[in-house]
Design an enzyme around this catalytic site. Structure first.
Site, PDB file in Angstrom:
ATOM      1  N   THR A  13      17.719  94.300  30.863  1.00  0.00           N
ATOM      2  CA  THR A  13      18.005  95.312  31.883  1.00  0.00           C
ATOM      3  C   THR A  13      17.981  94.705  33.292  1.00  0.00           C
ATOM      4  O   THR A  13      18.763  95.116  34.157  1.00  0.00           O
ATOM      5  CB  THR A  13      17.003  96.470  31.796  1.00  0.00           C
ATOM      6  OG1 THR A  13      15.670  95.967  31.862  1.00  0.00           O
ATOM      7  CG2 THR A  13      17.191  97.247  30.495  1.00  0.00           C
ATOM      8  N   HIS A 110       7.723  90.234  37.855  1.00  0.00           N
ATOM      9  CA  HIS A 110       6.564  90.662  37.071  1.00  0.00           C
ATOM     10  C   HIS A 110       6.314  92.146  37.318  1.00  0.00           C
ATOM     11  O   HIS A 110       6.341  92.595  38.474  1.00  0.00           O
ATOM     12  CB  HIS A 110       5.324  89.856  37.457  1.00  0.00           C
ATOM     13  CG  HIS A 110       4.122  90.204  36.628  1.00  0.00           C
ATOM     14  ND1 HIS A 110       3.980  89.760  35.328  1.00  0.00           N
ATOM     15  CD2 HIS A 110       3.038  90.983  36.894  1.00  0.00           C
ATOM     16  CE1 HIS A 110       2.848  90.244  34.833  1.00  0.00           C
ATOM     17  NE2 HIS A 110       2.260  90.978  35.760  1.00  0.00           N
TER      18      HIS A 110
END
Length: 214
Positions: A13, A110
């Site tokens: 994604t 992250h």
């Protein structure tokens, strides 16, 4: 033109967010030259294939040991010779020799506000599970340069995302992707491609900072 290789383990994604941002002109002077995955079944490879971008599978399981894999992985990256390596949900630790060879040219996304919920064992859905277990009210995402530590490299950008009362890990993961990851990563790539940030002495500065210091 900034040539980038995107490394992904799953659905891709964040890769799609990069590709869409290029199409929409939100990321300029950038070309994705290859996608590497450790997982032959990764949806990211389908996304690459749809764009006629070379997809390369490099799984540690196919090598005699981790050192053999590290050498092969680093060699493949040197062969591709990107200007920037983008880790977009890549669940393999980057070999020390690759970090050395591409120093200051590897970035990672992250799904938390580093230094919270990061390091060994914090990846993917596990991050959001721990966020909910701890009961924090604000989470988010971080883009950072990669160094020898785990999620310890210089931070490029962060964006906060609220944690809501009835969140599940899956719902929270989706919100963090939509409200932070898919915004931060393309923006960081565009800033690097267009010289709007610099890495100096282990810290990230905007180019305007150096102009103001003159």
């Amino acid at each position: 033109m900034l040539k980038i290789v995107v490394c992904v383990s799953g659905g891709g994604t964040n890769l799609q967010a990069i590709l869409d941002a290029v199409d929409e002109g939100k990321v300029t002077n950038t070309q994705v030259i290859a996608v590497i995955s450790n997982n032959a079944g990764a949806g990211a490879l389908d996304r690459a294939r749809a764009r006629k971008i070379p997809g390369i599978v490099m799984s540690p399981k196919k090598y005699a040991d981790r050192e053999a894999y590290n050498q092969a992985f680093t060699g493949k990256m040197q062969e591709l010779a990107p200007d920037l390596v983008v880790l977009a949900g890549f669940l393999v630790r980057i070999p020390p020799q690759m970090i050395s060879a591409f120093s200051g040219r590897i970035v990672n996304i992250h799904p938390s506000l580093i230094p919270s919920f990061c390091g060994v064992g914090y990846y993917g859905l596990k991050v959001h599970e721990k966020v909910l277990e701890r009961g924090v009210k604000i989470t988010g995402a971080t883009v950072h340069f990669v160094n020898e530590g785990m999620d310890e490299g210089p931070i490029i950008s962060q964006k906060a995302v609220p944690v809501e009362e009835n969140d599940t890990p899956e719902i929270l993961q989706r919100r963090v992707m939509e409200q932070a990851e898919w915004i931060l990563l393309p923006k960081a790539i565009d800033d690097i491609a267009n010289g709007r940030l610099r890495l100096e002495d282990g810290r990230v500065y905007s180019a305007s900072y150096f102009e103001e210091m003159r």
